[in-house]
Design an enzyme around this catalytic site. Structure first.
Site, PDB file in Angstrom:
ATOM      1  CB  CYS A 107     132.388  -9.066  56.689  1.00 20.53           C
ATOM      2  SG  CYS A 107     132.027 -10.401  57.931  1.00 20.53           S
ATOM      3  CD  GLU A 167     128.953 -12.440  58.910  1.00 19.54           C
ATOM      4  OE1 GLU A 167     129.419 -11.526  57.971  1.00 19.54           O
ATOM      5  OE2 GLU A 167     129.843 -13.372  59.637  1.00 19.54           O
ATOM      6  CG  ASN A 170     137.542 -13.691  57.236  1.00 19.60           C
ATOM      7  OD1 ASN A 170     137.152 -14.769  57.148  1.00 19.60           O
ATOM      8  ND2 ASN A 170     137.047 -12.338  57.765  1.00 19.60           N
ATOM      9  CD  GLU A 212     126.257 -17.078  60.857  1.00 24.14           C
ATOM     10  OE1 GLU A 212     126.421 -18.094  60.288  1.00 24.14           O
ATOM     11  OE2 GLU A 212     127.139 -15.928  60.634  1.00 24.14           O
TER      12      GLU A 212
END
Length: 500
Positions: free
Chosen positions: A301, A266, A170, A480
């Site tokens: 996400c 993630e 993405n 992150e």
């Protein structure tokens, strides 16, 4: 010095320029050199048009081993490089990313289907991450611990070794460029595994950065799931960082368990946006559309794909959302600078999304808008789906529970806060959430009770450099975009020195 970037027009359709910016290399880079692949080549396509763009090399197991061996051999010297020298190279990488941002954005638009103008923001985000972690290199430090026996006790933070970074389709070059920053800053070497659906911008990025880092410090091996699995299981890879689905994260954890390697994950989200009755309607309506990330066809996400609207304003709110959506987002060719919503990244994502839309209809949700492939004749060869909204969604429906990763928004109405928050928390995922209210008490109360790792109040989608990003529950492991990400790629050593 790198070659000058390709000059691109400021308006119109950039499709004629795609072949000018395609990478010339194979997709396999280690030890400072490009290599051919012994595995079966992977064809990659333009999801807006169906055009075949290139074939990318794929490694056999021997080549995966060679890439890891290169990273392992380069590790001691890179770990011993003075931190400010590592920082200087990261800043130069950021400069090159900015210099070539438009061609990288065009490559991603052509290869993953996201709108080219929006993808230019990805370059700035990636460059900012490179600069941010370059500025943190001197924070990789330990501390002294008081003792009662006259000894000197202190800690050291040391890098791990070769790190594999695996990322999805993405935001390919944003992840490729931005996610090398923390491990390289900490003194690790890196092996990138780009997405098989959209590998071209990562390969081009490696060409742009070719010669910047010492051989073996930054490596890339394109390929499919087998390549990612081989890296996750490799005994000489000390850490695996993945951005991907929950299923992919579990597979990485299983592989990593054999060698007890570090993981940074993630993963997916089924994120909620909550509209309180006192919310500022124009801002909340704009936020509901923006938070769903229709620009990326919902392929994010962090998309707030569950919208909880208070019953007292549900009908008016949804009318406004529908109008806002129609005004801002309509599918179009991703390489056109006027496009605000692109194509699905792959046939698999396209079919999966249409399947979920049919499931929503079959389970009794009300289709408010969209729900089918785009009807524009100019889009007939691409993977386009209209932005879709369901109302009357129940918590037991599949579209309410499962991450679709497509442009599908599920809407719930509520009037009991406790019950609503229980439903918000009633999934196995907890990545992001968004709350809209003019009441400070309500906003803070909801932020406290929602089980997500990243919560916005009267905002959505924005990431703040230095703010920890990551999930609760099955939405991930670790954080992150912050100092904690840097420390994820270090290990702590304690030293005790007896004095006298």
């Amino acid at each position: 010095m790198t070659a000058a970037p390709t000059v691109l027009p400021d308006s119109g359709d950039l499709s004629p320029y795609v072949h000018r910016v395609l990478p010339r290399s194979s997709g396999l880079f280690w030890d400072g050199r490009w290599h051919e692949g012994a595995g079966q080549a992977i064809a990659t396509f333009n999801p807006s048009t169906g055009e075949r763009l290139a074939e990318v090399a794929s490694p056999a197991s021997a080549e995966v081993n060679a890439a890891v061996a290169s990273a392992k051999a380069a590790f001691p010297a890179w770990a011993g490089t003075p931190p400010l020298q590592r920082a200087a190279l990261l800043r130069e990488a950021a400069r090159r990313v900015r210099l070539h941002s438009r061609e990288l954005a065009l490559l991603d638009a052509a290869n993953c289907g996201n709108p080219v103008r929006a993808m230019q923001m990805d370059a700035e985000i990636a460059a900012t991450q490179l600069d941010y972690f370059a500025g943190l290199v001197l924070e990789i430090k330990g501390e002294t611990i008081p003792t009662a026996n006259g000894a000197l006790n202190y800690t050291l933070r040391e890098p791990l070794g070769p790190v594999a970074r695996i990322f999805p389709f993405n935001h390919p070059f944003m992840f490729a460029a931005g996610k090398i920053a923390a491990p390289l800053a900490a003194g690790n070497t890196v092996i990138l595994k780009p997405p098989e659906q959209a590998p071209l911008s990562t390969i081009r990025l490696m060409e742009i950065l070719d010669g910047l880092f010492p051989p073996g410090v930054l490596n890339c091996i394109a390929g499919g799931r087998d390549t990612g699995a081989a890296l996750s299981a490799h005994p000489d890879v000390e850490a695996v960082a993945l951005i991907g689905s929950v299923g992919a994260g579990k597979a990485v954890l299983r592989s990593a368990a054999e060698t007890m390697k570090r993981t940074l994950l993630e993963l997916g989200g089924k994120n909620a946006m909550v509209i309180y009755p006192d919310a500022d309607l124009p801002s909340a309506v704009e936020g509901a559309v923006r938070g769903m990330n229709f620009t990326w066809c919902g392929q994010s996400c962090g998309s707030t794909s569950r919208l909880y609207v208070h019953r007292s304003l549900h009908d008016e709110f949804m009318q406004r959302v529908t109008e806002e959506l129609a005004r801002k987002h309509r599918p179009g060719i991703a390489t056109h600078l006027d496009t605000t919503m692109g194509a699905m990244a792959s046939r698999a994502q396209y079919d999966r999304t249409l399947h979920y839309i049919q499931a929503g209809i079959d389970e009794g949700a009300t289709l408010l808008t969209g729900g089918r492939a785009a009807r524009d004749a100019q889009l007939k060869d691409g993977l386009f789906i209209e932005p879709t909204i369901f109302t009357g969604v129940r918590p037991d429906m599949r579209i309410a529970r499962e991450e679709i990763f497509g442009p599908v928004l599920s809407v719930f109405s509520w009037d009991d806060e406790d019950r609503m928050l229980a439903e918000v928390n009633g999934t196995e995922l907890g990545l992001t959430a968004s709350v809209w209210t003019t009441s400070l008490n309500a906003g803070l109360r909801a932020a406290k009770r929602i089980q997500s790792g990243y919560v916005w109040v009267n905002e959505c989608s924005v990431h703040i450099p230095g703010a920890p990003f990551g999930g609760y529950k099955q939405s991930g492991v670790g954080r992150e975009e912050c100092k904690e990400e840097l420390l994820e790629f270090t290990q702590l050593k304690n030293v005790n020195v007896k004095l006298g």
